[in-house]
Design a protein around this motif. Structure first.
Motif, short mmCIF file in Angstrom:
data_model
loop_
_atom_site.label_atom_id
_atom_site.label_comp_id
_atom_site.label_asym_id
_atom_site.label_seq_id
_atom_site.Cartn_x
_atom_site.Cartn_y
_atom_site.Cartn_z
N CYS A 32 0.84 -1.20 0.00
CA CYS A 32 0.00 0.00 0.00
C CYS A 32 0.88 1.24 0.00
CB CYS A 32 -0.94 0.01 1.20
SG CYS A 32 -0.11 0.12 2.80
N ASN A 33 0.25 2.39 -0.20
CA ASN A 33 0.97 3.66 -0.22
C ASN A 33 0.61 4.46 1.03
OD1 ASN A 33 1.45 6.59 -0.87
ND2 ASN A 33 2.27 5.66 -2.74
N ILE A 34 1.62 4.75 1.84
CA ILE A 34 1.41 5.52 3.07
C ILE A 34 2.33 6.75 3.05
CG2 ILE A 34 1.63 5.54 5.59
CD1 ILE A 34 -0.61 3.76 4.80
N ASN A 35 1.72 7.92 3.16
CA ASN A 35 2.48 9.17 3.22
C ASN A 35 3.41 9.34 2.02
OD1 ASN A 35 2.91 11.59 4.72
ND2 ASN A 35 4.89 10.81 5.41
N GLY A 36 2.99 8.82 0.87
CA GLY A 36 3.78 8.96 -0.34
C GLY A 36 4.83 7.88 -0.53
N TYR A 37 4.88 6.91 0.37
CA TYR A 37 5.86 5.82 0.27
C TYR A 37 5.13 4.50 0.06
CZ TYR A 37 8.96 9.25 2.41
OH TYR A 37 9.69 10.38 2.68
N VAL A 38 5.79 3.60 -0.65
CA VAL A 38 5.22 2.28 -0.89
C VAL A 38 5.68 1.33 0.20
CG1 VAL A 38 5.20 0.28 -2.43
CG2 VAL A 38 5.02 2.59 -3.37
N LEU A 39 4.71 0.73 0.88
CA LEU A 39 5.01 -0.25 1.92
C LEU A 39 4.64 -1.64 1.41
CD1 LEU A 39 3.63 1.47 5.16
CD2 LEU A 39 5.77 1.86 3.94
N LYS A 40 5.50 -2.58 1.60
CA LYS A 40 5.24 -3.94 1.15
C LYS A 40 4.32 -4.66 2.13
CE LYS A 40 9.65 -4.49 -1.29
NZ LYS A 40 10.90 -5.29 -1.39
N GLY A 41 3.63 -5.66 1.63
CA GLY A 41 2.81 -6.49 2.49
C GLY A 41 3.65 -7.21 3.53
N GLN A 42 3.04 -7.53 4.67
CA GLN A 42 3.71 -8.22 5.79
C GLN A 42 4.78 -7.36 6.45
OE1 GLN A 42 2.07 -11.03 6.43
NE2 GLN A 42 0.96 -10.52 4.55
N THR A 43 4.64 -6.05 6.35
CA THR A 43 5.59 -5.15 6.98
C THR A 43 5.17 -4.86 8.41
OG1 THR A 43 6.19 -4.07 4.90
CG2 THR A 43 6.62 -2.85 6.91
N ARG A 44 6.08 -5.09 9.34
CA ARG A 44 5.81 -4.77 10.74
C ARG A 44 5.78 -3.25 10.91
NH1 ARG A 44 9.68 -9.00 14.11
NH2 ARG A 44 8.54 -10.89 13.57
N THR A 45 4.77 -2.77 11.62
CA THR A 45 4.60 -1.33 11.79
C THR A 45 4.34 -1.02 13.25
OG1 THR A 45 3.64 -1.19 9.56
CG2 THR A 45 3.25 0.67 11.05
#
Length: 515
Positions: free
Chosen positions: A386-399
């Motif tokens: 997904c796109n968060i704050n203009g950055y692409v985050l990959k699936g299964q990313t710990r946040t």
């Protein structure tokens, strides 16, 4: 001849213009593709990393504060590599809104950590369960029965009894002019309350708390062990074996308590109808062949372990911070007393039913939870890219959503580092609308937000607010060894006080507190 020369010149010029236009078009197209490609693969900023350990060398003992300081340098969404583990850190309300609201369904899962490999109840967790039928069923059960307003109301007498027991102890300390370390007393208070409303027992409360505390400490060590990557599976420090042993001990204790409840249910004991604690409710669902979801025995046990893990120490820490801030701010103490003298008077002890009529008390507790959230991190994991704050985050990313940083953000708060309960009362401008604790205003999220917000918020408040009110109403406080409480923050994730909260209680209302 001149006409032929003009024709050749025109053709040459046209070809040159066409060539230049073509080159410019290709360069522009390539540049657009390059920008698009860079945007598509744009990742959040991160500090310079070292080989193997990544950013571990930047992490101090007070982890939420460390992440807050790094966010000031690298932005509200940054990426950290802690050994073999890569984690995204969210540090302001705007980015948190994208996680909690815009992409909420994508962030409805929690990450698993190394401790789950040694969990006797693996697969039965409610707190860490994948977002699906089991989690939704348990959340519904919590909201409608286990932690409902009605259910909490049935155990008002339990909270009042345990609070009175604490007050009696403090009266004795006052009479003997003895100092008291409030930290373990608050832990005993909250542990006894949770054990009684969950399974109607105090006989094993101390032992249960010891085991739960060991589970918490060993689980934290194993989770931090994820920085070792594949090596964590080898349990190099033996924490996994220790955790399995402690959990087996907890399982034996809980099995005995469960069987006692089952015997009373079998005999349709009138005590069950009057009491009907959390275990009674869950056992009825467990035995119901027509239940919406068939629960396993481990599901019941996992729930009780998690409610003890999630509530005992966190509520105790909140009480410690509340008293530390009140003692250190005489103006706040005076206003609290004036409010209680006006509403409650001095002829009776303050009750839970008084709390709705004590807005300044509520504001004080809200401000304590803003400055000192007992759970300073909210953990999430993305399911898809997904796109968060203009950055692409990959699936299964710990946040990690750093709620500690969010609730001290100067862009969202006036004088964010100051203890100012008045900000939660009408008429204080920018902060006056923050009157609820349900995570709708993402500047204030002490209990998380969205579907996976903490279902035990009401339980925590029914313990914290009346206890603080009683301690302020009944005693003056003198700090041992100084005029103010040392409010240095402790290490680790919970961020309690670094030093014990040792005070001399001085009884104010002798007739009210006669033993």
């Amino acid at each position: 001849m001149a006409a032929l020369t003009d024709n050749i010149f025109f053709c040459s010029f046209s070809f040159l213009v066409l060539l230049i236009c073509t080159v410019l078009f290709i360069v522009k197209s390539f540049s657009v593709q390059l920008v698009n490609s860079e945007t598509k693969h744009r990742t959040p900023p991160n500090p310079p990393a070292l080989p193997i350990i990544g950013h571990l060398h930047l992490v101090g003992s007070v982890i939420p504060k460390t992440f807050q300081n790094l966010a000031r340098l690298y932005g509200p969404l940054m990426q950290l590599r802690l050994g073999a583990s890569t984690t995204l850190i969210v540090s302001n309300a705007q980015v948190a809104g994208e996680v909690f609201k815009t992409h909420e369904l994508n962030f409805c899962n929690r990450p698993e950590y190394g401790s789950s490999d040694y969990d006797n109840y693996k697969g039965s967790s409610f707190i860490n369960a994948p977002y699906g039928p089991y989690w939704r069923f348990m959340k519904k059960l919590c909201v409608t029965q286990l932690l409902s307003t009605f259910q909490l109301g049935r155990f008002t007498h339990v909270r009042e009894q345990e609070t009175k027991s604490l007050l009696d102890f403090l009266v004795q300390c006052s009479r003997e002019a003895k100092a008291c370390d409030l930290s373990p007393k608050f832990t005993a208070l909250t542990n006894n309350i949770i054990c009684r409303i969950a399974m109607s027992t105090t006989c094993d409360a101390d032992q249960i708390h010891r085991v739960v505390r060991e589970c918490l400490e060993l689980g934290a060590k194993l989770s931090l062990g994820d920085v070792l990557g594949p090596l964590a599976k080898f349990d190099l420090f033996g924490y996994g074996k220790k955790l399995a042993k402690v959990m087996s001990e907890f399982d034996r204790m809980l099995e005995m308590i469960t069987k006692e409840h089952e015997e009373k249910l079998d005999h349709k004991c009138s005590e069950v109808e009057e009491r009907e604690d959390m275990m009674d409710i869950l056992l009825q669902v467990y035995r119901d062949p027509n239940a919406e979801m068939k629960l396993k025995r481990n599901d019941l046990k996992a729930f009780f372990l998690e409610i003890l893990l999630a509530s005992t120490d966190t509520t105790s820490v909140a009480l410690q911070w509340a008293m530390a801030e009140i003692i250190n701010h005489p103006r706040v103490l005076k206003k609290l007393r004036e409010e209680m003298d006006s509403i409650v008077g001095s002829r009776r002890l303050v009750k839970e039913s008084d709390v709705p009529n004590l807005p300044y008390l509520q504001a004080v507790v809200k401000e304590v939870l803003r400055l000192h959230p007992s759970a300073p991190f909210v953990l999430r994991q993305s399911s898809e890219d997904c796109n968060i704050n203009g950055y692409v985050l990959k699936g299964q990313t710990r946040t990690i959503v750093n709620v500690y940083a969010i609730m001290r953000d100067p862009q969202g708060w006036t004088n964010p580092e100051e203890f100012m309960p008045e900000r939660f009362l009408d008429g204080d401008g920018t902060d006056q609308n923050l009157m609820q604790m349900k995570g709708q205003d993402l500047r204030y999220v002490p209990f998380g937000s969205g579907r996976r917000g903490c279902p035990g918020a009401a339980l925590a408040l029914t313990v914290i607010q009346p206890t603080v009110a009683a301690l302020v109403q009944c005693f003056d406080w003198k700090v041992k060894g100084g005029s103010k409480v040392d409010t240095t923050e402790g290490s680790g994730f919970s961020m309690g006080l670094a030093k014990p909260l040792v005070c001399y209680p001085i009884t104010r209302l002798d007739d009210l507190l006669s033993v």
